[in-house]
Scaffold this active site. Structure first.
Site, PDB file in Angstrom:
ATOM      1  N   TRP A   1       0.871  -1.273  -0.077  1.00  0.00           N
ATOM      2  CA  TRP A   1      -0.092   0.004   0.126  1.00  0.00           C
ATOM      3  C   TRP A   1       0.698   1.189  -0.017  1.00  0.00           C
ATOM      4  O   TRP A   1       0.236   2.329  -0.187  1.00  0.00           O
ATOM      5  CB  TRP A   1      -1.072   0.136   1.390  1.00  0.00           C
TER       6      TRP A   1
ATOM      7  N   HIS B   1      13.129  -2.743  -0.541  1.00  0.00           N
ATOM      8  CA  HIS B   1      12.384  -1.968  -1.684  1.00  0.00           C
ATOM      9  C   HIS B   1      13.331  -0.872  -2.291  1.00  0.00           C
ATOM     10  O   HIS B   1      13.900  -0.158  -1.404  1.00  0.00           O
ATOM     11  CB  HIS B   1      11.070  -1.392  -0.981  1.00  0.00           C
TER      12      HIS B   1
ATOM     13  N   GLU C   1      11.841  -6.514  -8.687  1.00  0.00           N
ATOM     14  CA  GLU C   1      11.011  -5.288  -9.055  1.00  0.00           C
ATOM     15  C   GLU C   1      12.094  -4.438  -9.848  1.00  0.00           C
ATOM     16  O   GLU C   1      12.889  -3.694  -9.253  1.00  0.00           O
ATOM     17  CB  GLU C   1      10.648  -4.491  -7.670  1.00  0.00           C
TER      18      GLU C   1
ATOM     19  N   GLY D   1       5.750   1.969 -10.696  1.00  0.00           N
ATOM     20  CA  GLY D   1       4.921   3.190 -10.860  1.00  0.00           C
ATOM     21  C   GLY D   1       4.766   3.831 -12.155  1.00  0.00           C
ATOM     22  O   GLY D   1       4.490   4.913 -12.183  1.00  0.00           O
TER      23      GLY D   1
ATOM     24  N   GLY E   1       1.843  -2.924  -6.101  1.00  0.00           N
ATOM     25  CA  GLY E   1       1.867  -1.347  -5.485  1.00  0.00           C
ATOM     26  C   GLY E   1       0.523  -0.879  -5.607  1.00  0.00           C
ATOM     27  O   GLY E   1      -0.761  -1.023  -5.226  1.00  0.00           O
TER      28      GLY E   1
END
Ligand code: PEP
Length: 246
Positions: A8, A95, A164, A170, A228
């Site tokens: 989130w 991350h 990732e 994004g 995400g």
């Protein structure tokens, strides 16, 4: 077994539990497929959500942790011990947002070490940035990220690796299936070497949505997805799962 993990990021307040309630309802009905759902809300929601969804079909995790085990004088930091005590069972470590803020291999190794010691499962993120992709050094970068942080003494059963690519997070950009397949297989063979033929699940993350899952699902070597943006909507998150198994 496949994993669908919702990250989130810095979104969510107490009333956002509705999103998880809907996802849980869907998963409770859908018994035909074998997959696990994990949601990582912000720290502020972990304790109440972990309690609320304790005996449900959704597990709760944290998005990060500090690199010290229990208590310290670091203002604003949250330790693996605090996360464990809040009732979470998973922690995302490495991350790219946190790597950009100073998480180096040394800190990441400490984070993994403490999480695993406390029996928290770790979702370890790796990925090359745009420049590294253009220079065609993706495998070199990923190999180093794995080698420098994953110790042989870590239990591979408690680790999930999430590939990732930073350029994909994004942005709406997703690697071509052919390239993604090569990269996932490279990560898996590196992990098998490290863990004596045992291989933790390897997920893909980066702009996954309810449309591109229709292509991504053709790669059976992917053990699940770290989602995400699309995980903030119960409908999109559920559609990703529905389309995956369609
Ligand atoms: C992420 O931040 O882990 C992620 C995968 O984000 P998005 O799906 O929005 O690209």
């Amino acid at each position: 077994m496949k994993f669908f993990i919702g990250n989130w990021k810095m979104f969510g307040i107490l009333s956002s539990k509705k999103i998880i309630e809907k996802i849980n309802k869907f998963k409770t009905k859908d018994r035909s497929n074998n997959y696990k759902i994990i949601i990582t809300p912000p720290y502020t929601l972990i304790e109440s959500f972990a309690k609320k969804f304790k005996n449900s079909n959704v597990a709760i995790g944290a998005q990060n942790c500090f690199f010290k085990e229990k208590f310290s004088s670091n203002t604003g930091a949250i330790s693996p011990f605090m996360i464990k005590k809040s009732g979470a069972s998973y922690v995302i470590v490495g991350h790219s947002d946190n790597r950009a803020e100073g998480d180096n291999d040394e800190k990441l190794k400490l984070k993994l070490n403490f999480c695993l010691k406390l029996n928290l499962r770790v979702i370890f993120c790796i990925g090359e940035n745009k420049k590294e992709k253009q220079k065609k050094i993706t495998f070199k970068v990923l190999g180093k990220q794995l080698r420098n942080v994953l110790s042989k003494k870590f239990d591979p059963n408690k680790i999930i690796v999430a590939y990732e690519p930073v350029w994909s997070i994004g942005t709406g950009l997703v690697p071509k299936n052919k390239d993604l397949s090569k990269t996932i297989n490279f990560i898996k063979s590196s992990l098998r070497k490290l863990y004596n033929y045992k291989c933790p699940p390897v997920l893909y993350g980066g702009s996954v949505d309810e449309k591109n899952i229709n292509q991504l699902k053709n790669l059976k070597e992917i053990d699940g997805f770290l989602i995400g943006g699309a995980s903030k909507s119960s409908k999109k998150f559920i559609d990703i799962i529905k389309n995956y198994y369609r």
